[in-house]
Motif scaffolding. Structure first.
Motif, PDB file in Angstrom:
ATOM      1  N   ALA A  13       0.834  -1.203   0.000  1.00  0.00           N
ATOM      2  CA  ALA A  13       0.000   0.000   0.000  1.00  0.00           C
ATOM      3  C   ALA A  13       0.870   1.254   0.000  1.00  0.00           C
ATOM      4  O   ALA A  13       0.576   2.238  -0.699  1.00  0.00           O
ATOM      5  CB  ALA A  13      -0.932  -0.004   1.207  1.00  0.00           C
ATOM      6  N   GLY A  14       1.949   1.234   0.753  1.00  0.00           N
ATOM      7  CA  GLY A  14       2.884   2.363   0.764  1.00  0.00           C
ATOM      8  C   GLY A  14       3.553   2.560  -0.589  1.00  0.00           C
ATOM      9  O   GLY A  14       3.683   3.688  -1.093  1.00  0.00           O
ATOM     10  N   ALA A  15       3.970   1.466  -1.201  1.00  0.00           N
ATOM     11  CA  ALA A  15       4.605   1.545  -2.523  1.00  0.00           C
ATOM     12  C   ALA A  15       3.610   2.061  -3.562  1.00  0.00           C
ATOM     13  O   ALA A  15       3.950   2.900  -4.404  1.00  0.00           O
ATOM     14  CB  ALA A  15       5.147   0.181  -2.931  1.00  0.00           C
ATOM     15  N   LEU A  20       1.855   6.364  -7.050  1.00  0.00           N
ATOM     16  CA  LEU A  20       0.731   7.180  -7.485  1.00  0.00           C
ATOM     17  C   LEU A  20       1.079   8.663  -7.388  1.00  0.00           C
ATOM     18  O   LEU A  20       0.840   9.432  -8.327  1.00  0.00           O
ATOM     19  CB  LEU A  20      -0.514   6.863  -6.657  1.00  0.00           C
ATOM     20  CG  LEU A  20      -1.786   7.607  -7.041  1.00  0.00           C
ATOM     21  CD1 LEU A  20      -2.197   7.215  -8.450  1.00  0.00           C
ATOM     22  CD2 LEU A  20      -2.883   7.308  -6.055  1.00  0.00           C
ATOM     23  N   VAL A  21       1.672   9.079  -6.275  1.00  0.00           N
ATOM     24  CA  VAL A  21       2.094  10.474  -6.116  1.00  0.00           C
ATOM     25  C   VAL A  21       3.178  10.820  -7.131  1.00  0.00           C
ATOM     26  O   VAL A  21       3.165  11.898  -7.740  1.00  0.00           O
ATOM     27  CB  VAL A  21       2.587  10.730  -4.665  1.00  0.00           C
ATOM     28  CG1 VAL A  21       3.260  12.079  -4.538  1.00  0.00           C
ATOM     29  CG2 VAL A  21       1.432  10.604  -3.691  1.00  0.00           C
ATOM     30  N   LEU A  22       4.110   9.915  -7.360  1.00  0.00           N
ATOM     31  CA  LEU A  22       5.167  10.132  -8.344  1.00  0.00           C
ATOM     32  C   LEU A  22       4.591  10.276  -9.751  1.00  0.00           C
ATOM     33  O   LEU A  22       5.001  11.166 -10.512  1.00  0.00           O
ATOM     34  CB  LEU A  22       6.175   8.975  -8.299  1.00  0.00           C
ATOM     35  CG  LEU A  22       7.361   9.073  -9.244  1.00  0.00           C
ATOM     36  CD1 LEU A  22       8.233  10.269  -8.883  1.00  0.00           C
ATOM     37  CD2 LEU A  22       8.163   7.785  -9.219  1.00  0.00           C
ATOM     38  N   ALA A  23       3.619   9.467 -10.111  1.00  0.00           N
ATOM     39  CA  ALA A  23       3.000   9.547 -11.434  1.00  0.00           C
ATOM     40  C   ALA A  23       2.257  10.875 -11.601  1.00  0.00           C
ATOM     41  O   ALA A  23       2.332  11.497 -12.664  1.00  0.00           O
ATOM     42  CB  ALA A  23       2.044   8.379 -11.629  1.00  0.00           C
ATOM     43  N   ILE A  24       1.562  11.326 -10.576  1.00  0.00           N
ATOM     44  CA  ILE A  24       0.859  12.615 -10.642  1.00  0.00           C
ATOM     45  C   ILE A  24       1.860  13.746 -10.831  1.00  0.00           C
ATOM     46  O   ILE A  24       1.665  14.633 -11.669  1.00  0.00           O
ATOM     47  CB  ILE A  24      -0.010  12.819  -9.388  1.00  0.00           C
ATOM     48  CG1 ILE A  24      -1.178  11.841  -9.393  1.00  0.00           C
ATOM     49  CG2 ILE A  24      -0.511  14.258  -9.302  1.00  0.00           C
ATOM     50  CD1 ILE A  24      -1.964  11.805  -8.099  1.00  0.00           C
ATOM     51  N   TYR A  25       2.952  13.725 -10.078  1.00  0.00           N
ATOM     52  CA  TYR A  25       3.983  14.758 -10.194  1.00  0.00           C
ATOM     53  C   TYR A  25       4.585  14.763 -11.598  1.00  0.00           C
ATOM     54  O   TYR A  25       4.763  15.823 -12.208  1.00  0.00           O
ATOM     55  CB  TYR A  25       5.072  14.534  -9.142  1.00  0.00           C
ATOM     56  CG  TYR A  25       6.243  15.467  -9.280  1.00  0.00           C
ATOM     57  CD1 TYR A  25       6.150  16.790  -8.867  1.00  0.00           C
ATOM     58  CD2 TYR A  25       7.442  15.028  -9.838  1.00  0.00           C
ATOM     59  CE1 TYR A  25       7.217  17.659  -9.000  1.00  0.00           C
ATOM     60  CE2 TYR A  25       8.512  15.885  -9.983  1.00  0.00           C
ATOM     61  CZ  TYR A  25       8.395  17.199  -9.553  1.00  0.00           C
ATOM     62  OH  TYR A  25       9.461  18.056  -9.702  1.00  0.00           O
TER      63      TYR A  25
END
Length: 83
Positions: A13-15, A20-25
């Motif tokens: 879940a952490g990964a 997900l945050v990295l892809a949005i950025y």
């Protein structure tokens, strides 16, 4: 669920959240890059249009100069014949 399954679930879940945050950025940065490239392309198009206008002006001026040279040479030939 036992303890091992809970630990794996938390890690996954952490990964997932991290990626997900990295892809949005990365998508935000890609959109910014596309905007900059579009602005650069617009400026390049404006520069090309300006260069074409300048080249056309020089071409027209060169044509006028060649006409003037022709008229000058005709006048010189007529002047030499009269002498």
């Amino acid at each position: 669920m036992n303890t091992a399954e809970q630990i794996i679930l938390i890690i996954l879940a952490g990964a997932l959240a991290f990626f997900l945050v990295l892809a949005i950025y990365l998508m935000i940065q890609l959109v910014r890059l596309v905007k900059v490239v579009n602005e650069l392309a617009a400026k390049a198009q404006h520069l090309i249009d300006s260069a074409e206008t300048a080249a056309e002006t020089v071409k027209n001026a060169a044509g006028q100069v060649s006409i003037l040279k022709f008229v000058h040479s005709v006048v010189e030939m007529v002047g030499k014949r009269k002498k």
